[in-house]
Design an enzyme around this catalytic site. Structure first.
Site, mmCIF file in Angstrom:
data_model
loop_
_atom_site.group_PDB
_atom_site.id
_atom_site.type_symbol
_atom_site.label_atom_id
_atom_site.label_comp_id
_atom_site.label_asym_id
_atom_site.label_seq_id
_atom_site.Cartn_x
_atom_site.Cartn_y
_atom_site.Cartn_z
ATOM 1 N N CYS A 149 3.813 -2.882 -2.054
ATOM 2 C CA CYS A 149 2.506 -3.382 -2.828
ATOM 3 C C CYS A 149 1.216 -3.057 -1.953
ATOM 4 C CB CYS A 149 2.521 -4.756 -3.279
ATOM 5 S SG CYS A 149 2.240 -6.061 -1.929
ATOM 6 N N ARG B 132 2.834 -9.636 -4.098
ATOM 7 C CA ARG B 132 4.087 -9.009 -4.954
ATOM 8 C C ARG B 132 5.239 -8.368 -4.223
ATOM 9 N NH1 ARG B 132 0.291 -4.789 -8.037
ATOM 10 N NH2 ARG B 132 -0.494 -4.687 -5.947
ATOM 11 N N ASP C 90 -1.646 -7.572 -9.664
ATOM 12 C CA ASP C 90 -1.815 -8.052 -8.282
ATOM 13 C C ASP C 90 -2.574 -9.550 -8.800
ATOM 14 O OD1 ASP C 90 -2.190 -8.723 -5.805
ATOM 15 O OD2 ASP C 90 -3.384 -6.763 -5.468
#
Length: 149
Positions: free
Chosen positions: A8, A14, A123
């Site tokens: 990520c 994440r 996100d």
């Protein structure tokens, strides 16, 4: 040995969430000796930072073990070391290709592609919705497990 890298933007929300959720899933299936599972970033903004407190709260909520760690940026030479390089969103895909240049072995995929979806995993650093991120990651990981097994 199956080697999986989750990627990520900053490697604090994440990708470590996916890493630790997947490690637990694999351990629960008693397959942990068959996998190497890691995570990394496409940016250098959070290098050295631990997991975001929002991700830790979600992992705690679902009794998913994790450990203190430092965010790291994906390195070009790692491409050859992993069988699967799994991304959370299109921006990170573009940024990863700036690092690796190309994907001759077709290792790079978006996590939700395994579930037949073309959308990003949002996100939570920006939207604060760590629960939704967790739900999307679980959807993707369940399909990914079916794909590799």
């Amino acid at each position: 040995m199956i080697k999986v890298m989750f990627v990520c933007h900053g490697n604090i929300c994440r990708s470590p969430m996916a890493e630790y959720v997947f490690k637990k899933m694999i351990k629960d299936m008693k397959l942990e000796d068959n996998f190497i599972i890691e995570s990394s970033a496409t940016s250098s903004e959070e290098i050295g930072s631990d997991i975001h407190y929002g991700t830790k709260r979600i992992l705690d909520k679902y009794n998913i073990p994790y450990q203190m760690r430092e965010a790291k940026r994906f390195r070009k030479e790692w491409y050859d070391s992993f069988d699967y390089i799994i991304l959370m969103d299109q921006n990170n895909k573009r940024n990863l290709y700036k690092i690796i240049e190309n994907d001759p072995n077709h290792k790079v995929k978006m996590l939700l592609e395994y579930a037949g979806e073309s959308r990003d995993i949002a996100d939570p650093w920006y939207n604060g919705n760590f629960e939704k991120t967790y739900e999307d990651i679980v959807i993707g990981l369940n399909s990914f497990i079916k794909h590799i097994l």
